[in-house]
Each structure stands twice: as C-alpha cells, then as structure tokens.
Design an enzyme around this catalytic site. Sequence first.
Site, PDB file in Angstrom:
ATOM      1  N   ARG A  61      15.439  -1.991  -5.942  1.00 55.06           N
ATOM      2  CA  ARG A  61      13.944  -1.702  -6.158  1.00 55.06           C
ATOM      3  C   ARG A  61      13.802  -2.529  -7.481  1.00 55.06           C
ATOM      4  O   ARG A  61      14.837  -1.708  -8.578  1.00 55.06           O
ATOM      5  CB  ARG A  61      13.249  -0.330  -5.729  1.00 55.06           C
ATOM      6  CG  ARG A  61      13.298  -0.042  -4.576  1.00 55.06           C
ATOM      7  CD  ARG A  61      12.443  -0.893  -3.107  1.00 55.06           C
ATOM      8  NE  ARG A  61      11.116  -1.482  -3.376  1.00 55.06           N
ATOM      9  CZ  ARG A  61      10.242  -0.821  -3.094  1.00 55.06           C
ATOM     10  NH1 ARG A  61      10.743   0.089  -1.856  1.00 55.06           N
ATOM     11  NH2 ARG A  61       8.781  -0.795  -3.108  1.00 55.06           N
ATOM     12  N   PRO A  79       0.657  -0.794   0.420  1.00 56.37           N
ATOM     13  CA  PRO A  79      -0.076  -0.060   0.537  1.00 56.37           C
ATOM     14  C   PRO A  79       0.570   1.203   0.050  1.00 56.37           C
ATOM     15  O   PRO A  79       1.781   1.259   0.731  1.00 56.37           O
ATOM     16  CB  PRO A  79      -0.888  -0.469   1.140  1.00 56.37           C
ATOM     17  CG  PRO A  79      -0.571  -1.329   1.651  1.00 56.37           C
ATOM     18  CD  PRO A  79       0.737  -1.879   1.458  1.00 56.37           C
ATOM     19  N   GLU A  80       0.226   1.914  -0.723  1.00 57.66           N
ATOM     20  CA  GLU A  80       1.020   3.636  -1.062  1.00 57.66           C
ATOM     21  C   GLU A  80      -0.439   4.579  -0.545  1.00 57.66           C
ATOM     22  O   GLU A  80      -0.963   4.245  -0.235  1.00 57.66           O
ATOM     23  CB  GLU A  80       1.631   4.253  -2.316  1.00 57.66           C
ATOM     24  CG  GLU A  80       2.685   2.608  -2.725  1.00 57.66           C
ATOM     25  CD  GLU A  80       3.151   2.515  -4.207  1.00 57.66           C
ATOM     26  OE1 GLU A  80       3.474   3.689  -4.541  1.00 57.66           O
ATOM     27  OE2 GLU A  80       3.563   1.879  -4.933  1.00 57.66           O
ATOM     28  N   LYS A 118       1.793   7.219   3.827  1.00 54.87           N
ATOM     29  CA  LYS A 118       1.480   6.144   3.567  1.00 54.87           C
ATOM     30  C   LYS A 118       0.624   5.824   5.124  1.00 54.87           C
ATOM     31  O   LYS A 118       0.813   4.496   5.791  1.00 54.87           O
ATOM     32  CB  LYS A 118       2.408   5.134   3.804  1.00 54.87           C
ATOM     33  CG  LYS A 118       3.189   5.300   2.172  1.00 54.87           C
ATOM     34  CD  LYS A 118       4.559   3.824   1.955  1.00 54.87           C
ATOM     35  CE  LYS A 118       4.878   4.367   1.023  1.00 54.87           C
ATOM     36  NZ  LYS A 118       6.155   3.324   0.746  1.00 54.87           N
TER      37      LYS A 118
END
Length: 262
Positions: free
Chosen positions: A249, A2-3, A58
């Site tokens: 990433r 989740p962002e 977040k």
Amino acid sequence: MPELPESDAARRRIADHCLHRTIAGFALGEVSHVELPIAAERNRLIGTQFTRTRRHGKYIFAGSQNGPWLHIHLGMSGSLRVYEEGDDAPDYARLTVIFEGTRRLAFRDPRKFGRIRLVEDVDDFVAEKRLGPDAMEIGDNAFASAIGGTRQAVKSALLDQSKMAGVGNLWSDEALYRCGIMPDARGTDIDAATIAHLRRAVQDIMGYVMSRNADYSQLPNDWLIHHRKDGADCPRCGGTITKKKVGGRTAYHCPDHQSHAG
Ligand SMILES: [Zn+2]
C-alpha cells in the site's frame, strides 16, 4: 476507499432518513460484478421496515430486531443516496430500495466493487468474516497486543481487519503522522506509551471525521489528508511529505518527524 468514518456517514443516512418506512420493492440497476440479494431474499424484506442500523468496522447493516439485515459494503467508491421519487435518480444505482410513498434509497457504485447481501445475524457475520474489534471500541490492552505485539509494519497491522476493523489507507497514515511513527516501523519496536497514543489518535481522528460527516473540507489544515503529495511541505515540521510502499500500500508520511522507534 470508504473507511470507518465514511461508512458511518452512509449508515447515518439510512438511520436518519429510511427507518420505520415500509419497503414496497426494489429496483435493480446494471448488476454485473455486483453481489446483490437474489429475488427470494429481496422478497423477504418487502413489507418489512428497517428499524435500526449497525456498523462494524467498514461494514454497515440495516434491519430490524428479528432480522434479516441488509448488509452493504461500499467497496472502492460506493455510496448511498436518499432521494424522493420525482427527483433525479442517481446514476450508477445498482440497487434501489423503494419505500411506500416517495422515499428511495439507492446504492451507487460506479466502480462496482461494492456488495449488498442479506445477513441473518450481524454478530455471526462479524465472526464469519473474522473481523477484529471495531476500531472505535477497541481498548488499550487489545490494541497494544494487536498492533504493538507484532513484528510486522505498524501500518500493515493497522490495516489488518482481523486485528481491528475499520481503518484503511487514509486514516492509518493520518494517525501515524500525528504520532510521529514511521509506517514501516515494527510494532514491537514502538514503546508502550506511543502505542497507547496511537490508539487514541486513531479514535480521535476517526471520531472527528465522523463528527464532520466525513466532509474532508471541514478537517483542519494541518492534517496530512490535505498534504498527501510526494514532495509537499509538512505543515507540522517543515519537512517533506514522502510516499513509500508498505505491505503493498502507498503510505504518505514525513520522514523528518516520523521515526521507527517511539
Ligand atoms: Zn514533518
């Protein structure tokens, strides 16, 4: 993971369904590896009501004017579920808030990376965590200095929560894709107009996702999110979607229309 838009959808679930209801108690699920408020902290909330919610990046919070606040960090795969007593309870519920009557708010966390804790003051929490400005609120100048003023890879800068809070892997890729910027371009190599475009893209994209309640099926077909596969066709230029590691990433991008200098 989740962002900001996904966290905001969770916050809205509390705001829409759980305010102004007296907290009668809590039910604990399996708690290993999950940080939860201890009994003494939970007891402080019993008999009170959530009257407001907040979000910074977040991080989401439910509380009342004089605190304390219940802080929820969704982690890798956490989510909030509102249901009524008598309905099927969600699986993987780590903590369930029991309101008077039948309303229940469950924190689901199959992978157990989420956290829930009691926070006295949201602004103090944001300062302690050294979070940068919220990504939906950061202005042009602050963005230009935080993201454009660094020699590190622009994607890494976007993900650095101390520079700006709320952007993660998915929406950083989407914004860079829209602006034609390679994820490993250095901030200082990108011209000022492109950096300003990038700020608007971040906010437009996440604002749109929030407006669709983070339901990805409602996002336009030409967004990168629907084409995050090595070798997929780029819907924008016909090039080839490619993945590469940037700052540890995985960054999906299109080398045919994204470049190192804007
Ligand atoms: Zn392309």
